[in-house]
Design a protein around this motif. Sequence first.
Motif, short mmCIF file in Angstrom:
data_model
loop_
_atom_site.label_atom_id
_atom_site.label_comp_id
_atom_site.label_asym_id
_atom_site.label_seq_id
_atom_site.Cartn_x
_atom_site.Cartn_y
_atom_site.Cartn_z
N SER A 133 0.87 -1.18 0.00
CA SER A 133 0.00 0.00 0.00
C SER A 133 0.90 1.23 0.00
O SER A 133 2.13 1.11 -0.01
CB SER A 133 -0.89 0.00 1.25
OG SER A 133 -0.11 0.32 2.39
N ASP A 134 0.30 2.39 0.04
CA ASP A 134 1.10 3.62 0.13
C ASP A 134 1.86 3.72 1.45
O ASP A 134 2.82 4.47 1.57
CB ASP A 134 0.20 4.86 -0.04
CG ASP A 134 -0.31 5.02 -1.46
OD1 ASP A 134 0.30 4.44 -2.38
OD2 ASP A 134 -1.34 5.72 -1.65
N TYR A 172 -3.56 -3.26 6.63
CA TYR A 172 -3.33 -3.77 5.27
C TYR A 172 -3.08 -5.28 5.20
O TYR A 172 -3.11 -5.85 4.12
CB TYR A 172 -2.14 -3.04 4.62
CG TYR A 172 -2.38 -1.56 4.50
CD1 TYR A 172 -3.28 -1.06 3.55
CD2 TYR A 172 -1.74 -0.65 5.33
CE1 TYR A 172 -3.52 0.30 3.44
CE2 TYR A 172 -1.96 0.72 5.22
CZ TYR A 172 -2.86 1.18 4.28
OH TYR A 172 -3.09 2.53 4.18
#
Length: 372
Positions: A133-134, A172
């Motif tokens: 993810s970011d 996440y």
Amino acid sequence: MTKNEKKLDKPKYLSAVDFEYNLPEELIAQFPLKKRDTSKMMVLKRGENTIEHKIFSNFADYLKKGDVLVLNNTKVLPARLLGEKETGAKIEIFLLHPAGKLENEADAKGKTLWYALIRNLKRLKEGDIVKISDELSVRLLKKGEGTNSGPDENLVELIYYGENLDSVLEKYGEIPLPPYIQRENVQEDKNTYQTVFAKIPGSVAAPTAGLHFTPEMLAKIEKKGVKTVYVTLNVGLGTFLPVKEDNVLNHKMHTESFEIPEETARIINEARENAQGNIVCVGTTVTRTLEATYKKYGKILSIKDETDIFIYPPYEFKVTDKLLTNFHLPKSTLIMLVSALAGKDFILEAYKKAVNEKYRFFSYGDCMFIDK
């Protein structure tokens, strides 16, 4: 040497095939029951060599004032990470256990080293980054670097942006369900694959005997005068693995870390010294923690340590009086442990009855209480 001591001598050969049983695939539980304490509970009375069929809500009936109930309060990490390379290649990473800290503390903020299994590893070379993810990425440092389970373990660096790694993984990561649960994760697994007393993150598998407990059951047990204490053993990948060696004695156990708090050690030692009650272990992880500690130190200590203890017949249990456990895989080290406590023939007879009575098997399945 007494006759009993001769009986407990370590055998030279123990066949894994002797711990096999026939299990129809449809009996492997794929989902938990809606209510944790409604699972079936098979009760094995060792002294009488009898088998009873109960419901887990009856569990407190088998405990008495002065008994000590020992639970594993480890928490399952959301250790399954799904990401991709810059090329778009899909990569799945299964975190196993921490691998220490980065040498340069200035570089350590937002980074941590882990050992991991990687699906689609052939698409990666050392130094490649997988974006989850970011806020989270994983860099492959070394292939096959692990010391715990051989060349399948890879050394990776987790790079994260957030308050702490636990919160980022919670956001996440997915709960790493066992391979015999052949379905996609659902949101509920993040709760149902944790015990209600899970507290300390560190496991990649749940201590499944504890999944049956509810807050109401724990309160009922406390009201009976039973002392409830906790240990922490971080359950590793080895809990899923069958014994592949023909001779069980050649099998190498995974090392798992554990911790015993001071209060737990004191209460267990007092109960044993004063013969106040039974030490009732909830799960094979608790059993291994206590037996390994006694074997190494001659008593239960407040300690942080590691163990690769392998319990199989014949074994003289030093601490464990009674055991609550789930039904285990054929030829696994766990079915060998329960066979050491209750006797191999008795266990295999019980498993045959469990199949005939349509018990639900493995992590989300029913349980067995091995009584005296």
